[in-house]
Design an enzyme around this catalytic site. Structure first.
Site, mmCIF file in Angstrom:
data_model
loop_
_atom_site.group_PDB
_atom_site.id
_atom_site.type_symbol
_atom_site.label_atom_id
_atom_site.label_comp_id
_atom_site.label_asym_id
_atom_site.label_seq_id
_atom_site.Cartn_x
_atom_site.Cartn_y
_atom_site.Cartn_z
ATOM 1 N N LYS A 141 0.806 -1.222 0.000
ATOM 2 C CA LYS A 141 0.000 0.000 0.000
ATOM 3 C C LYS A 141 0.843 1.278 0.000
ATOM 4 O O LYS A 141 0.330 2.359 -0.279
ATOM 5 C CB LYS A 141 -0.947 -0.012 1.192
ATOM 6 C CG LYS A 141 -2.023 -1.072 1.016
ATOM 7 C CD LYS A 141 -2.940 -1.203 2.204
ATOM 8 C CE LYS A 141 -4.110 -2.111 1.886
ATOM 9 N NZ LYS A 141 -3.666 -3.514 1.636
HETATM 10 C C1 LIG Z 1 -4.444 -4.367 0.675
HETATM 11 C C2 LIG Z 1 -3.878 -5.674 0.422
HETATM 12 C C3 LIG Z 1 -4.507 -6.589 -0.461
HETATM 13 C C4 LIG Z 1 -5.801 -6.274 -1.183
HETATM 14 O O1 LIG Z 1 -5.666 -5.271 -2.149
HETATM 15 P P1 LIG Z 1 -6.975 -4.565 -2.720
HETATM 16 O O2 LIG Z 1 -6.474 -3.423 -3.504
HETATM 17 O O3 LIG Z 1 -7.775 -4.140 -1.514
HETATM 18 O O4 LIG Z 1 -7.715 -5.573 -3.539
HETATM 19 C C5 LIG Z 1 -3.917 -7.830 -0.660
HETATM 20 N N1 LIG Z 1 -2.781 -8.164 -0.030
HETATM 21 C C6 LIG Z 1 -2.155 -7.324 0.824
HETATM 22 C C7 LIG Z 1 -0.907 -7.787 1.501
HETATM 23 C C8 LIG Z 1 -2.671 -6.044 1.079
HETATM 24 O O5 LIG Z 1 -2.036 -5.229 1.920
#
Ligand SMILES: *Cc1c(COP(=O)(O)O)cnc(C)c1O
Length: 367
Positions: free
Chosen positions: A112
């Site tokens: 993120k």
């Molecule tokens: C946020 C996250 C996801 C999911 O991503 P989205 O954009 O919400 O579909 C999957 N894996 C990890 C490790 C994340 O931090």
């Protein structure tokens, strides 16, 4: 031409990209979309010779075109210069017959970071133009909290307060959060679980008296979650950049189609791949990977979205989601911008926890 954004549930009231970034969610509960998506195709030859930061400026400038070139430049520099382990931001690495896009090289090691380093920059420039100050409130079960704190720390006109369930995150995540430096950051542990935490934050958002007190100081509350177009747009960049890396490495020729397999929760990351495809990236298939909370796999095979099912807590909590918010944007585009239709589905979801799409719409999504 300027791309205007409007709600997935009503195409009448349009706002600029900057306003969409400031608002996060449209007032009717819909997500911001632009009908100009894909009208301007990205030049692949140019992408292939660009650095990551050049690609970020190019693609963000196309998606959020009411920001000036200077504004985008300064956002990109603040977000990605010296903040990631390498200037490549997200290197592509060959593993067996496949390639892995390493999105974990940011300041907090969460994927993120790529989006959360950029969103505060975009918000800050937009808030400056609007003469506003913004306090971000976020509830987290782990990953998002630290990445958001790190992104918003010391950004002009913005502050951030993160709430997490006491004993509800891993110890590493707790330590990451409570040690965050910055004069505009705060962290609070809530007695209760993640749902209690999120409900408490929603109560703050719904507190009219607080809203009025803050308005008197030109301050608005906002959120940093993945429905914000300013968090989605930075993710489109790495699809193009990953493609460029494959071309430069001689693994594919420019124009060849590639497939992306994406671990999915709130449907933000994989939707960014769909945006990239619409903007001209040669994508064969986008593979939506779920864990045992497989509400999306079922929807994509059957056309029925049904959240009335058992919820499993897994070792991938960011994928433990039964309402995938960003899917609403795909429904909008797959139905050719039928906002009334999307509003109806979301109404069904709110009332019954379930909706079904017609065969034509399902076929277009599957394609
Ligand atoms: C946020 C996250 C996801 C999911 O991503 P989205 O954009 O919400 O579909 C999957 N894996 C990890 C490790 C994340 O931090």
């Amino acid at each position: 031409m300027t791309s205007m954004y409007h709600s997935t549930r009503n195409a009448d009231a349009c706002v600029s990209a900057k306003r969409a970034v400031l608002n996060g969610l449209a007032s009717d509960g819909g997500l911001y979309v632009t009908d100009a998506l894909g009208e301007t195709k990205i030049d692949l030859e140019r992408v292939v010779t660009n650095t990551y930061r050049e690609n970020a400026a190019y693609i963000l400038g196309t998606l959020l075109d009411d920001y000036s070139a200077e504004e985008i430049e300064s956002c990109v520099k603040a977000a990605y210069k010296g903040t990631f382990e390498t200037d490549d931001v997200a290197p592509v690495v060959k593993v067996g017959d496949a390639f892995v896009l390493e999105l974990f090289r940011g300041p907090t090691s969460a994927f993120k970071d790529v989006a959360l380093q950029m969103l505060p920059q975009l918000m800050s420039r937009a808030a400056q133009g609007a003469g506003e100050k913004i306090m971000i409130l976020a509830a987290t079960s782990g990953d998002t909290g630290k990445a958001a704190l790190a992104g918003f720390a010391n950004t002009p006109r913005l502050g951030i307060t993160v709430f997490y369930p006491h004993n509800g995150t891993s110890e590493i995540q707790r330590l990451q959060m409570v040690t965050q430096a910055g004069d505009n950051v705060a962290v609070a542990a809530v007695e209760g679980n993640f749902d209690d935490t999120q409900s408490a934050v929603k109560r703050i958002f719904g507190d009219e008296a607080l809203r009025e007190r803050l308005a008197a100081q030109n301050t608005v509350l906002s959120s940093a979650n993945s429905i914000n177009i300013g968090r989605l747009a930075p993710q489109v960049v790495y699809y193009f950049d990953a493609y460029a890396q494959l071309v430069r490495a001689g693994e594919i020729a420019c124009g060849d189609a590639v497939e992306f397999c994406v671990p999915t929760g709130n449907f933000g990351d994989v939707l960014a791949g769909y945006f990239a495809k619409r903007m001209g990236l040669p994508v064969g298939k986008l593979i939506v990977a779920s864990n045992c909370n497989n509400v999306l796999s079922d929807f994509l095979t059957e056309g029925v979205y049904d959240r009335n099912r058992e919820f499993f807590k897994t070792i991938s909590p960011s994928m433990d989601i039964l309402i995938s918010s960003n899917l609403e944007r795909l429904l909008y585009y797959a139905s050719d911008g039928a906002a009334g239709f999307v509003a109806g589905l979301m109404d069904d979801l709110a009332k019954t926890g379930r909706y079904q799409v017609p065969d034509e719409v399902l076929a277009r999504i599957q394609e």
